[in-house]
Design a protein around this motif. Structure first.
Motif, PDB file in Angstrom:
ATOM      1  N   ASN A 165     -17.860   3.155   6.905  1.00  0.00           N
ATOM      2  CA  ASN A 165     -16.926   2.030   6.986  1.00  0.00           C
ATOM      3  C   ASN A 165     -15.473   2.446   7.181  1.00  0.00           C
ATOM      4  N   PHE A 166     -15.075   3.551   6.564  1.00  0.00           N
ATOM      5  CA  PHE A 166     -13.653   3.885   6.588  1.00  0.00           C
ATOM      6  C   PHE A 166     -13.124   4.209   7.996  1.00  0.00           C
ATOM      7  N   PRO A 167     -13.856   4.991   8.849  1.00  0.00           N
ATOM      8  CA  PRO A 167     -13.319   5.254  10.195  1.00  0.00           C
ATOM      9  C   PRO A 167     -13.045   4.000  10.999  1.00  0.00           C
ATOM     10  N   SER A 168     -13.855   2.941  10.736  1.00  0.00           N
ATOM     11  CA  SER A 168     -13.627   1.702  11.476  1.00  0.00           C
ATOM     12  C   SER A 168     -12.269   1.092  11.167  1.00  0.00           C
ATOM     13  N   VAL A 169     -11.722   1.452  10.003  1.00  0.00           N
ATOM     14  CA  VAL A 169     -10.379   0.963   9.659  1.00  0.00           C
ATOM     15  C   VAL A 169      -9.364   1.437  10.696  1.00  0.00           C
ATOM     16  N   ILE A 170      -9.625   2.619  11.282  1.00  0.00           N
ATOM     17  CA  ILE A 170      -8.721   3.179  12.289  1.00  0.00           C
ATOM     18  C   ILE A 170      -9.252   2.947  13.702  1.00  0.00           C
ATOM     19  N   SER A 171     -10.588   3.191  13.873  1.00  0.00           N
ATOM     20  CA  SER A 171     -11.146   3.138  15.225  1.00  0.00           C
ATOM     21  C   SER A 171     -11.140   1.723  15.811  1.00  0.00           C
ATOM     22  N   ASN A 172     -11.459   0.734  15.013  1.00  0.00           N
ATOM     23  CA  ASN A 172     -11.502  -0.634  15.543  1.00  0.00           C
ATOM     24  C   ASN A 172     -10.144  -1.120  16.049  1.00  0.00           C
ATOM     25  N   PRO A 173      -9.070  -0.968  15.271  1.00  0.00           N
ATOM     26  CA  PRO A 173      -7.757  -1.372  15.809  1.00  0.00           C
ATOM     27  C   PRO A 173      -7.355  -0.574  17.043  1.00  0.00           C
ATOM     28  N   VAL A 174      -7.693   0.748  17.046  1.00  0.00           N
ATOM     29  CA  VAL A 174      -7.353   1.564  18.214  1.00  0.00           C
ATOM     30  C   VAL A 174      -8.105   1.066  19.447  1.00  0.00           C
ATOM     31  N   ARG A 175      -9.397   0.734  19.278  1.00  0.00           N
ATOM     32  CA  ARG A 175     -10.190   0.223  20.394  1.00  0.00           C
ATOM     33  C   ARG A 175      -9.621  -1.102  20.903  1.00  0.00           C
ATOM     34  N   VAL A 176      -9.285  -1.985  19.969  1.00  0.00           N
ATOM     35  CA  VAL A 176      -8.732  -3.284  20.363  1.00  0.00           C
ATOM     36  C   VAL A 176      -7.405  -3.106  21.093  1.00  0.00           C
ATOM     37  N   LEU A 177      -6.573  -2.194  20.587  1.00  0.00           N
ATOM     38  CA  LEU A 177      -5.289  -1.936  21.240  1.00  0.00           C
ATOM     39  C   LEU A 177      -5.492  -1.326  22.631  1.00  0.00           C
ATOM     40  N   ALA A 178      -6.463  -0.416  22.748  1.00  0.00           N
ATOM     41  CA  ALA A 178      -6.737   0.188  24.055  1.00  0.00           C
ATOM     42  C   ALA A 178      -7.191  -0.859  25.060  1.00  0.00           C
ATOM     43  N   GLU A 179      -8.051  -1.767  24.625  1.00  0.00           N
ATOM     44  CA  GLU A 179      -8.493  -2.850  25.511  1.00  0.00           C
ATOM     45  C   GLU A 179      -7.318  -3.733  25.920  1.00  0.00           C
ATOM     46  N   GLY A 180      -6.435  -3.988  24.982  1.00  0.00           N
ATOM     47  CA  GLY A 180      -5.263  -4.810  25.302  1.00  0.00           C
ATOM     48  C   GLY A 180      -4.347  -4.128  26.307  1.00  0.00           C
ATOM     49  N   ILE A 181      -4.144  -2.829  26.125  1.00  0.00           N
ATOM     50  CA  ILE A 181      -3.285  -2.081  27.057  1.00  0.00           C
ATOM     51  C   ILE A 181      -3.898  -2.070  28.453  1.00  0.00           C
ATOM     52  N   THR A 182      -5.251  -1.933  28.514  1.00  0.00           N
ATOM     53  CA  THR A 182      -5.929  -1.963  29.810  1.00  0.00           C
ATOM     54  C   THR A 182      -5.725  -3.314  30.498  1.00  0.00           C
ATOM     55  N   GLU A 183      -5.808  -4.390  29.743  1.00  0.00           N
ATOM     56  CA  GLU A 183      -5.596  -5.722  30.319  1.00  0.00           C
ATOM     57  C   GLU A 183      -4.167  -5.879  30.842  1.00  0.00           C
ATOM     58  N   ILE A 184      -3.210  -5.361  30.082  1.00  0.00           N
ATOM     59  CA  ILE A 184      -1.806  -5.439  30.524  1.00  0.00           C
ATOM     60  C   ILE A 184      -1.609  -4.628  31.794  1.00  0.00           C
ATOM     61  N   ALA A 185      -2.263  -3.434  31.854  1.00  0.00           N
ATOM     62  CA  ALA A 185      -2.176  -2.607  33.058  1.00  0.00           C
ATOM     63  C   ALA A 185      -2.735  -3.327  34.272  1.00  0.00           C
ATOM     64  N   ASN A 186      -3.722  -4.201  34.038  1.00  0.00           N
ATOM     65  CA  ASN A 186      -4.303  -4.995  35.117  1.00  0.00           C
ATOM     66  C   ASN A 186      -3.557  -6.314  35.335  1.00  0.00           C
ATOM     67  N   LYS A 187      -2.376  -6.413  34.749  1.00  0.00           N
ATOM     68  CA  LYS A 187      -1.478  -7.562  34.910  1.00  0.00           C
ATOM     69  C   LYS A 187      -2.024  -8.853  34.301  1.00  0.00           C
ATOM     70  N   ASN A 188      -2.884  -8.699  33.288  1.00  0.00           N
ATOM     71  CA  ASN A 188      -3.340  -9.867  32.533  1.00  0.00           C
ATOM     72  C   ASN A 188      -2.404 -10.042  31.337  1.00  0.00           C
ATOM     73  N   TYR A 189      -1.271 -10.696  31.580  1.00  0.00           N
ATOM     74  CA  TYR A 189      -0.254 -10.828  30.539  1.00  0.00           C
ATOM     75  C   TYR A 189      -0.584 -11.926  29.524  1.00  0.00           C
ATOM     76  N   LYS A 190      -1.738 -12.588  29.699  1.00  0.00           N
ATOM     77  CA  LYS A 190      -2.178 -13.592  28.722  1.00  0.00           C
ATOM     78  C   LYS A 190      -2.885 -12.945  27.524  1.00  0.00           C
ATOM     79  N   LYS A 191      -3.220 -11.685  27.615  1.00  0.00           N
ATOM     80  CA  LYS A 191      -3.974 -10.991  26.571  1.00  0.00           C
ATOM     81  C   LYS A 191      -3.162 -10.909  25.277  1.00  0.00           C
TER      82      LYS A 191
END
Length: 566
Positions: A165-191
């Motif tokens: 459980n503990f790694p998810s405290v770090i990995s889940n937010p990092v994954r969510v942030l990475a997905e958000g950055i990818t969306e911004i890179a693709n010019k999806n500014y609604k993310k």
């Protein structure tokens, strides 16, 4: 109270340290207990058994071995110092009494029997103690095994849960942030990113959302303006009479206006985004436009139901000093061609019409100068001379204008035939002889031996040489020398005219053969500025080249080269 990420990491590491500490402490506790039980057996009971064994063996050697009594005494003392069990004291005392009596009579078998009975009693007591302590040690080991197993199992479950459980405290937010950055890179500014935890990742998610919101605002605030500007530019480009084609850095077509579509005979939707070279395979005009050697050359294209003329200009599109595309502009110069053609026709017509009256004026002046018509006084003769000079100048100008009309219309008529260089040179000298004598200028002729003939239009070639000689005489001081000559250079005949005039500044030399150009500062105003331009066209039309060498104060040398006939 929400825990920060640093606090969570610290607590996690502290928990793991506590797990290690607890398990290690329990292990140390039970190992220490087992060690103490073993020490008790070894130090207490085992040493008593060893001592009794040694005494029992020595009894058999009394009377046979002098050291037997000493051995018994030594081991008996050890036993007396190692009494640890109940009932052991009485047996030891009995052993001592029997041994003391035996020392007085070593052959007393009764005492030996008493000692053996005491030894058996001591052994029995210690063996029972060993069995008892062994049972205690077994119970301790069983307890240790049970408790350590329970604790180990509990800790394994807790640690596994923590690790899962503990790694998810770090990995889940990092994954969510990475997905958000990818969306911004693709010019999806609604993310947007939503995190339930209140820690540094929450702060990072809030900062990300703020950035995305600003980008979204910027995108939408400028989108309408960008679309408007794009439409305005497209409208301007499509209204232009010049053909315009835009390319990206890879030569893919980005845009094309209506004029260029009509010229190419292609619709915009059929070529946008395509590689220009692929279109050039089946489109001659596109292939011509992509060729670099066509830059600044006139292109004759059938457009607007007539032959039209265009000049290709190429402009690089740059960003931060890096070329990111190109724009080709087909500049429509057809109106200028039409005006130039009208000008040429007008000049040709006027020049042709002027030749007849000018010739008549010259003829009339010659008749007036004839004494058979009547005598003239000095003033009248000067007037007749002025009329003749002006007539000659006008005839020369009209002749040059007619020649230039031929050049501009491309209707230079050449009558090529082998001609001796000496004949061309001699005709030119004779034509300017009177003008040279008036300024007392000596014309020196230098002809190389065995000159080969040249296949030229002798009339036009002689006209060029006359023009060069006329200029040399015009710009030379009186009583000087002008040299004219011809020589072989490889398979070419080189004609040259050299004067001793003031010379020409080097910066003006490249422009001397341009139409209507006159060197600034010259006093001569009667010329048209067409002589050298016409000379260049006549020589180049015959496959030759014309040149000039000059420096201030060193005179000038003009010349041309024509291929010899072998």
């Amino acid at each position: 109270m929400a825990l920060r990420l640093k606090t969570k990491l610290s607590l996690g590491l502290a928990f793991l340290f506590a797990v290690i500490l607890v398990f290690g402490g329990m292990g140390f506790f039970y190992i220490n207990r087992l060690s103490n039980d073993a020490d008790n057996v070894l130090k207490n009971n085992y040493e008593s058994l060893v001592a009794c064994t040694n005494i029992s063996k020595s009894l058999d050697y009394i009377g046979k071995d002098a050291s037997a009594l000493a051995t018994i005494e030594s081991n008996l003392k050890k036993e007396e110092l190692n009494i640890t069990e109940n009932g052991e004291q009485e047996a030891v005392s009995k052993l001592r009494d029997n041994f003391e009596a035996l020392k007085l009579d070593i052959n007393d078998s009764l005492r030996k029997t008493g000692m053996r009975q005491a030894i058996e009693q001591i052994n029995e007591v210690n063996q029972q103690a060993i069995l008892r302590k062994n049972a205690v040690a077994k119970r301790t080991a069983e307890d240790a095994k049970l408790w350590l197993t329970l604790i180990f199992t509990a800790l394994i479950l807790v640690v596994f849960t923590f690790i899962y459980n503990f790694p998810s405290v770090i990995s889940n937010p990092v994954r969510v942030l990475a997905e958000g950055i990818t969306e911004i890179a693709n010019k999806n500014y609604k993310k947007r990113i939503r995190l339930d935890q209140n820690d540094e990742f929450k702060d990072l998610a809030n900062a990300f959302n703020g950035m995305a919101e600003k980008l979204d605002e910027y995108e939408h605030s400028n989108l309408a303006q960008i679309k408007f500007e794009k439409s305005r530019i497209e409208t301007i480009i499509n209204q232009m009479k010049d053909g315009i084609i835009g390319f990206d850095a890879n030569k893919n077509i980005l845009f094309i206006n209506v004029v260029a579509q009509n010229l190419l005979g292609i619709n915009e939707q059929d070529i946008i985004g395509r590689y220009a070279a692929d279109i050039a395979v089946s489109n001659d005009l596109m292939r011509t436009l992509l060729q670099t050697e066509t830059n600044k050359k006139e292109l004759k294209i059938y457009a607007d139901n007539k032959e039209s003329y265009f000049i290709k200009d190429i402009f690089d599109v740059t960003n931060n000093q890096q070329v990111i595309g190109q724009v080709i502009v087909l500049r429509n110069i057809t109106p200028f061609h039409e005006l130039n053609e009208a000008k040429t026709n007008f000049i040709a017509t006027v020049s042709h019409e002027l030749k007849t009256p000018i010739s008549s004026i010259k003829m009339s002046a010659s008749l007036l100068n004839d004494t058979r018509v009547g005598g003239l006084n000095g003033e009248q003769q000067d007037l007749i001379k002025s009329i003749n000079d002006d007539s000659d100048r006008l005839l020369k100008i009209t002749g040059e204008l007619l020649n230039m009309s031929q050049v501009e219309t491309g209707n230079i008529q050449l009558k090529l035939h082998p001609t001796e260089p000496a004949a061309i040179t001699e005709q030119a000298i004779q034509a300017v002889q009177v003008q040279a004598e008036q300024k007392k200028i000596l014309i020196r002729k230098f002809l190389a031996e065995n000159l080969l003939p040249v296949n030229v239009d002798s009339e036009k070639t002689t006209w060029v040489l006359i023009n060069l000689l006329t200029n040399a005489i015009k710009y030379s001081p009186e009583e000087t020398v002008v040299d004219i000559g011809a020589l072989m250079e490889g398979d070419h005949i080189k004609f040259y005219v050299k004067d001793n005039g003031l010379g020409i500044d080097e910066k003006y030399l490249p422009k001397l053969f341009d139409r209507y150009f006159k060197v600034p500062g010259t006093k001569e105003r009667s010329g048209t500025g067409l002589g050298l331009a016409i000379s260049k066209e006549f020589i180049e039309a015959q496959g030759g080249s014309i040149w000039v060498n000059s420096r201030i104060g060193e005179g000038s040398e003009f010349g041309f080269e024509l291929k010899a006939v072998k």
